[in-house]
Each structure stands twice: as structure tokens, then as C-alpha cells.
Design a protein around this motif. Structure first.
Motif, mmCIF file in Angstrom:
data_model
loop_
_atom_site.group_PDB
_atom_site.id
_atom_site.type_symbol
_atom_site.label_atom_id
_atom_site.label_comp_id
_atom_site.label_asym_id
_atom_site.label_seq_id
_atom_site.Cartn_x
_atom_site.Cartn_y
_atom_site.Cartn_z
ATOM 1 N N ASN A 34 0.855 -1.185 0.000
ATOM 2 C CA ASN A 34 0.000 0.000 0.000
ATOM 3 C C ASN A 34 0.889 1.232 0.000
ATOM 4 O OD1 ASN A 34 -2.798 -1.006 0.341
ATOM 5 N ND2 ASN A 34 -1.915 -1.938 2.172
ATOM 6 N N VAL A 35 0.570 2.193 -0.858
ATOM 7 C CA VAL A 35 1.356 3.430 -0.974
ATOM 8 C C VAL A 35 0.441 4.625 -0.754
ATOM 9 C CG1 VAL A 35 2.719 4.880 -2.543
ATOM 10 C CG2 VAL A 35 2.970 2.385 -2.616
ATOM 11 N N ASP A 63 3.858 2.313 8.994
ATOM 12 C CA ASP A 63 4.752 1.173 8.745
ATOM 13 C C ASP A 63 4.125 -0.119 9.262
ATOM 14 O OD1 ASP A 63 6.700 2.796 7.611
ATOM 15 O OD2 ASP A 63 8.025 2.763 9.352
ATOM 16 N N THR A 64 3.617 -0.076 10.488
ATOM 17 C CA THR A 64 3.005 -1.259 11.098
ATOM 18 C C THR A 64 1.833 -1.755 10.271
ATOM 19 O OG1 THR A 64 3.708 -0.556 13.292
ATOM 20 C CG2 THR A 64 1.884 -2.125 13.206
ATOM 21 N N GLU A 153 -9.563 7.691 7.468
ATOM 22 C CA GLU A 153 -10.254 7.079 6.335
ATOM 23 C C GLU A 153 -9.629 5.757 5.883
ATOM 24 O OE1 GLU A 153 -11.792 9.582 3.259
ATOM 25 O OE2 GLU A 153 -12.180 11.211 4.669
ATOM 26 N N ILE A 154 -8.365 5.493 6.287
ATOM 27 C CA ILE A 154 -7.783 4.185 5.972
ATOM 28 C C ILE A 154 -7.857 3.245 7.184
ATOM 29 C CG2 ILE A 154 -6.304 5.062 4.118
ATOM 30 C CD1 ILE A 154 -3.909 4.869 6.045
ATOM 31 N N GLY A 155 -8.578 3.723 8.223
ATOM 32 C CA GLY A 155 -8.847 2.869 9.366
ATOM 33 C C GLY A 155 -7.768 2.819 10.421
ATOM 34 N N LEU A 156 -6.883 3.840 10.467
ATOM 35 C CA LEU A 156 -5.805 3.837 11.454
ATOM 36 C C LEU A 156 -6.003 4.846 12.581
ATOM 37 C CD1 LEU A 156 -2.643 3.425 9.214
ATOM 38 C CD2 LEU A 156 -3.940 1.677 10.436
ATOM 39 N N ALA A 157 -7.119 5.550 12.604
ATOM 40 C CA ALA A 157 -7.379 6.509 13.682
ATOM 41 C C ALA A 157 -8.868 6.512 13.992
ATOM 42 C CB ALA A 157 -6.918 7.907 13.268
#
Length: 158
Positions: A34-35, A63-64, A153-157
Motif C-alpha cells: 500500500n502506498v 509502517d506497522t 479514512e484508511i482505518g488507522l485513527a
């Protein structure tokens, strides 16, 4: 003739650009990953510094989760190197002095600046999936708060 801008679901336009050290970096180098590809007007300006520092601060979490962050501007590699050092950045910055990649992604063109129509970089961000297709696109964004919105929006927050 109007060229269709790449959008969600489209294959991301491939490119090869120089990084801050002058090494060649291609989008194809990250196939299968994913970029997050973001376009910004100019290194060492207040908004661009905010955005780059926010992406750098989020890098451990990105990164994780398996995301690579690439920032693109028309700046020369030497200016990118100075920007990276001065601001303590931890993301890959790429130089597009001919604005070919910026244009291919619709991140260069007419924009409003203090009420005037000018040609310039349109701050934009794209998420490109492991298959090379665009999964998210944000165009003409403000620097402040943008990275938090991307993370959400990418589900990391939350």
C-alpha cells in the motif's frame, strides 16, 4: 482536449523520479504494498512542512499497517535533502521538476490563490493498493488536519 484524471478504481499512473539523494524511485518498486502518494507545492513552506511532519509523525503507525509514504513536489533533490534534514522528516520525498507526474495525477493545474487563478501544484493525496489501483483520492486539500483525515479514512485513527 481534457484528460480524465485518475480516480478510485483506476490504475495509478506509474513513474520514476529522483529522491532527495538523487536515487531513482519508481511506483513499480512498491508493487504488492500500500502506498500513500501525496503531492505538495514546495518544500520548507509552512503548510508543506506541517503536512510532511504530520506524515513523518504517523510513519511508525503507517509502517506497522504496511503503508509506504511518498511525497512529490517540483523541488530539486538538493532542496528535498535540506527540507528532510531541517525538518527531521522520515518519509521519502521525490523530485518532479518537469511536473509530469504532478500533471498525470491532476495535482498540477489552475488553482485559486488569494482570489487569483494561477498555475500551480494542487495539494492532493492518493492511496494506491497492492494491485497498483487507486483506492482513495483527496484533491485540493488543506495541509492542516489532512494527515489525520487520511489516517481515519484508511482505518488507522478513531
Amino acid at each position: 482536449m481534457t484528460t480524465k484524471l485518475p480516480d478510485v478504481g483506476d490504475a495509478a499512473p506509474d513513474f520514476t523520479l529522483s529522491d532527495a539523494a538523487g536515487a531513482k524511485v519508481s511506483l513499480a518498486d512498491f508493487t504488492g504494498q500500500n502506498v500513500i502518494l501525496y503531492f505538495y507545492p514546495a518544500a520548507m513552506t509552512p503548510g508543506c512542512t506541517t503536512e510532511a511532519c504530520d506524515f513523518s509523525a504517523a510513519k511508525p503507525e503507517l509502517d506497522t499497517a504496511g503503508y509506504i509514504v511518498l511525497g512529490v513536489s517540483p523541488d530539486a533533490p538538493s532542496k528535498l535533502a535540506a527540507f528532510t534534514e531541517k525538518s527531521g522528516l522520515d518519509v521519502v520525498l521525490l523530485s518532479d521538476p518537469e511536473r509530469e507526474v504532478l500533471t498525470a495525477y491532476g495535482a498540477y493545474g489552475e488553482k485559486q490563490n488569494y482570489g487569483r487563478t494561477v498555475m500551480g501544484v494542487i495539494r492532493s493525496t492518493f492511496v494506491i493498493g497492492p494491485d497498483g489501483r487507486i483506492t482513495k483520492a483527496w484533491r485540493n486539500v488543506k495541509a492542516t488536519g489532512h494527515v489525520a483525515r487520511v489516517l481515519k479514512e484508511i482505518g488507522l485513527a478513531g
